[in-house]
Design a protein around this motif. Structure first.
Motif, short mmCIF file in Angstrom:
data_model
loop_
_atom_site.label_atom_id
_atom_site.label_comp_id
_atom_site.label_asym_id
_atom_site.label_seq_id
_atom_site.Cartn_x
_atom_site.Cartn_y
_atom_site.Cartn_z
N ALA A 95 0.12 20.23 27.12
CA ALA A 95 1.07 20.91 27.99
C ALA A 95 2.47 20.94 27.38
CB ALA A 95 1.10 20.24 29.36
N LEU A 98 2.62 23.63 24.85
CA LEU A 98 2.76 24.94 25.48
C LEU A 98 4.20 25.22 25.87
CD1 LEU A 98 -0.39 25.14 27.82
CD2 LEU A 98 0.06 26.47 25.74
N LEU A 117 7.88 16.45 29.37
CA LEU A 117 6.47 16.17 29.07
C LEU A 117 6.33 15.42 27.75
CD1 LEU A 117 4.66 19.44 30.20
CD2 LEU A 117 4.87 17.27 31.41
N LEU A 226 1.43 18.70 37.30
CA LEU A 226 1.50 19.25 35.94
C LEU A 226 1.32 20.76 35.97
CD1 LEU A 226 1.77 18.88 32.92
CD2 LEU A 226 -0.69 18.39 32.81
N LEU A 227 0.34 21.24 36.72
CA LEU A 227 0.12 22.68 36.82
C LEU A 227 1.34 23.38 37.39
CD1 LEU A 227 -1.70 25.19 36.69
CD2 LEU A 227 -2.56 24.57 38.96
N LEU A 230 4.13 23.68 34.91
CA LEU A 230 3.93 24.70 33.87
C LEU A 230 4.14 26.11 34.36
CD1 LEU A 230 0.77 23.25 32.06
CD2 LEU A 230 3.12 23.28 31.21
#
Length: 248
Positions: A95, A98, A117, A226-227, A230
């Motif tokens: 992550a 990304l 992160l 976390l999702l 992002l």
């Protein structure tokens, strides 16, 4: 200091922690919305990096790291579960990559090379080394890490491969930056607080497999932090950009 055997590791969710993560996500979204408004010229330049908004950003980042430290102890208090740790570590590193790639495409001169992160990933590795230390020692380490930049910073850390440390003396251009010094401090504080809570049996009292409906709903975003982390900025930027086009 000894601690009672951990009794909250996997008996059920801890709603209070999920709700705490939800609150941190809300604070993060509010700050980033203000940042996006500034980026599109709707609020004065410097709004997001000064005063209340700067304090909100620092407090929010610190809360995420603190909660990550709490979670590390809860997950590995009875011994490091390497498979689970490495799986989670790989997800966080992926992550973080990304985020770096995405921000490089959007802000090539200020991309995120060591953001929240990245910091959580490295802090998690370092945190394994201190899990068995007494609470007072971990707390003392947190204080030392927090103040370390005041005493250890120097030109020898100015090379890019040292920027993860935060000990460089040159300004860096990045939209998110949480280096180990001083940001390992709230992570260590989270470990210490979590161990202390275990010692006094607090986790046993707040852990439940049947939280109330309100607690489940309030903690739902925190269970998918976390999702949400992002995807929230692309969504917010899209909203602000669309509104900007309509208002022109």
């Amino acid at each position: 200091m000894t601690h009672a055997p951990i009794d909250a590791r996997a008996k059920g969710r801890i709603p209070a922690l999920d709700i705490a993560r939800t609150l941190a996500l809300i604070a993060m979204a509010v700050f980033h919305f203000t940042f996006d408004l500034e980026m599109f010229g709707h609020v004065p330049f410097g709004t997001a990096t000064t005063g209340f908004w700067r304090a909100l950003a620092v407090g929010t980042a610190g809360s995420f790291l603190f909660l990550a430290g709490v979670g590390l102890w809860l997950a590995h208090a009875n011994g490091i579960r390497w498979t689970a740790f490495l799986r989670r570590f790989a997800v966080i590193v992926g992550a973080a990559a990304l985020v770096s790639i995405g921000t490089y495409l959007a802000f090539p001169h200020a991309f995120v090379f060591f953001g929240i992160l990245h910091s959580i990933a490295l802090c998690s590795l370092l945190g394994l080394a201190v899990l068995r230390l007494p609470v007072v020692v971990i707390a003392a380490l947190a204080v030392a890490v927090f103040y370390a930049p005041n005493f250890l910073s120097g030109p020898m850390f100015n090379a890019p491969y040292w920027w993860w440390s935060g000990l460089q003396t040159i300004p860096l251009s990045t939209v998110d930056y949480e280096p180990i010094f001083p940001w390992f401090a709230p992570f260590l504080a989270g470990i210490a607080a979590s161990k202390l809570a275990s010692h006094f049996g607090i986790w046993a009292r707040v852990t439940t497999q049947t939280p109330t409906r309100a607690a489940r709903l309030a903690g739902l975003p925190g269970r998918h932090s976390l999702l949400i982390y992002l995807i929230h900025q692309p969504i917010l930027i899209g909203i602000v950009w669309s509104a900007t086009q309509l208002l022109r």
